[in-house]
Design a protein around this motif. Structure first.
Motif, PDB file in Angstrom:
ATOM      1  N   GLY A 145       0.800  -1.278   0.167  1.00  0.00           N
ATOM      2  CA  GLY A 145       0.003  -0.114   0.039  1.00  0.00           C
ATOM      3  C   GLY A 145       0.751   1.351   0.167  1.00  0.00           C
TER       4      GLY A 145
ATOM      5  N   ASP B 242      -0.817   4.130  -1.815  1.00  0.00           N
ATOM      6  CA  ASP B 242      -2.061   4.995  -1.355  1.00  0.00           C
ATOM      7  C   ASP B 242      -1.275   5.862  -0.127  1.00  0.00           C
TER       8      ASP B 242
ATOM      9  N   GLU C  70      -0.336   8.876  -2.131  1.00  0.00           N
ATOM     10  CA  GLU C  70      -1.361   9.689  -2.506  1.00  0.00           C
ATOM     11  C   GLU C  70      -1.990  10.481  -1.359  1.00  0.00           C
TER      12      GLU C  70
ATOM     13  N   ARG D 299      -2.761   1.000  -6.543  1.00  0.00           N
ATOM     14  CA  ARG D 299      -2.780   1.032  -4.984  1.00  0.00           C
ATOM     15  C   ARG D 299      -3.040  -0.402  -4.642  1.00  0.00           C
ATOM     16  N   LYS D 300      -3.176  -0.506  -3.350  1.00  0.00           N
ATOM     17  CA  LYS D 300      -3.009  -1.670  -2.751  1.00  0.00           C
ATOM     18  C   LYS D 300      -4.313  -2.604  -3.026  1.00  0.00           C
TER      19      LYS D 300
END
Ligand code: AMP
Ligand code: GLY
Length: 423
Positions: free
Chosen positions: A77, A80, A83, A93-94
């Motif tokens: 992650g 994420d 971001e 993303r994760k």
């Protein structure tokens, strides 16, 4: 632009080399990087899993684009977190990187969306897996669900071997928590091809094909490794195979992820097997391959940074990917004994022979700068890539260039790309 690349292998060196070619790039950082990357980027001693330190560093240096090269931080992650800190980041993303992070997830996705792959069952209980094996056909394939450095796949010839495999993966936890779940899969035969692609959530654009050599020894003998060499393009990846994969595998995978609320932006690496019943998916990765990147990126004509930005902005449809009409071969120079046990710390001589040689690249994987010079620091040490007008020429050039560098313990396969003689 200021760019931060996360990772430390030959793949990240190839990514850094492509980033350095872009007109948009002002400065490249790499965490943690290696000695070769250090020649074109500033390496910072932060590990790829140190998310807090990485985001703090990216904020402090006002990084414009983070490129995550490795699977572990993607699955964990990092995108994420970047971001959330307001930093533009290239990679899934994760919730999308799970395409690589869980083989059970990816198999269920393929089944649900009718994407061709080997028949399988998922297990989270060792006894149930053992019972299933009693009635199975052999050989059969066992796959630890999670990330296992490319080593979590066992091909078992008989019941006894398969039961021992279930025990080591699920009970003895040979690959740690990656073995909490297990996929048992039908054994397939055929040629393997890797196709890497850029994806912006809805549009997918594929790169030129490649083939890896995963086994340690000549003739595909010995243990599985991270990859001992690659060639690109694959002569077996014909226009017909490509048309089939586009219709039945590539776009359906992107659409399936979007339909599941797991929009995928970044690289999807399709590990394919060309079986008698048509191409099937062996595995997905959520990143460039290593050493596939070392033969694909040097042949790419586009500005890689522009393509990555188009992925982030959902504008990939406007991009036309272009590759040189030639070939490339990468031969990995490893430490004798890899992937089991090997010595490190030997001085590498001759690296300067690559300077200014158009069409030749020496990508560093496990290397370190010391007072004595650059030394070996891993199982896979260097990836020597050469281009040629065709695969034969590229292979001859790559093997010639392997002689330009020397270190004690140097080991390589001598048959990288030999399969092209059969094409
Ligand atoms: P994977 O990490 O899933 O790509 O598996 C590693 C390697 O194991 C592949 O590159 C194949 O050579 C082999 N393999 C994986 N799945 C199968 C399968 N179902 N049948 C035959 N070989 C397989
Ligand atoms: N070369 C295979 C991989 O990167 O997973």
């Amino acid at each position: 632009m200021k760019i931060l690349i996360v990772g430390s292998g030959g793949r990240e060196h190839a990514i850094a080399a492509s980033a350095a070619k872009s007109d948009r790039t002002e400065k490249i950082y790499c965490a943690p990087g290696n000695a070769g990357i250090g020649q074109i980027a500033e390496c910072v001693p932060i590990g790829a899993m140190e998310f807090d330190k990485l985001t703090a560093f990216a904020k402090e240096k006002e990084i414009d684009l983070v490129i995550v090269g490795m699977d572990d931080p993607l699955v964990g992650g990092l995108v994420d977190e970047m971001e959330a800190a307001g930093i533009r980041t290239f990679g899934p993303r994760k919730n999308a990187a799970i395409l690589e992070g869980s083989k059970a997830f990816s198999k269920d996705l393929m089944k649900k969306y009718h994407i061709p792959t080997a028949a399988y069952e998922n297990f989270d209980n060792a006894q149930a897996a053992m019972d299933y094996l009693e009635k199975a056909k052999f050989p059969i394939v066992l796959k630890a669900d999670g990330l296992a450095l490319g080593k979590g796949v066992l091909i078992c010839g008989d019941l006894e071997e398969a039961k021992a495999g279930v025990k080591s993966i699920m009970l003895d936890k040979q690959f740690g928590t990656a073995g909490n779940k297990l996929v048992i899969e039908e054994f397939m035969t055929g040629r393997e091809v890797s196709v890497l692609s850029f994806v912006d959530g809805k549009t997918i654009k594929t790169m030129t094909s490649a083939q890896d050599h995963k086994r340690a020894l000549d003739g595909d003998k010995g243990l599985n490794t991270g990859g001992m060499g690659t060639f690109s393009p694959s002569p077996f990846y014909t226009a017909e195979v490509d048309a089939f994969c586009r219709e039945h595998i590539f776009q359906p995978t992107v659409d399936a992820m979007a339909a599941e609320g797991r929009e995928f932006k970044g690289i999807i690496f399709f590990g394919l097997m060309l079986t008698e019943d048509g191409p099937k998916v062996l595995e997905y990765n959520a990143r460039f391959g290593d050493p596939e990147a070392q033969v694909v990126l040097p042949r790419m004509e586009n500005d890689m940074i522009e393509v990555m930005e188009a992925c982030i902005d959902g504008k990939l449809e406007q991009v036309e990917l272009r590759f040189e009409d030639n070939a490339a071969v990468c031969v990995v120079l490893a430490s004798e004994g890899y992937p089991v046990s090997y010595e490190k710390g030997y001085v590498i001589r001759g690296l300067e022979n690559f300077d200014g040689r158009e069409g030749y690249y020496c990508f560093h994987a496990g290397t370190k700068r010391t007072e004595e010079g650059i030394v070996t620091n891993g199982g896979r040490v260097l990836g020597v890539t050469a281009k040629g007008s065709d695969l034969k020429e590229a292979r001859a050039n790559a093997y010639r260039a392997t002689e330009w560098v020397e270190f004690e313990n140097k080991y390589m396969r001598h048959d990288i790309g030999k399969a092209i003689d059969e094409a």
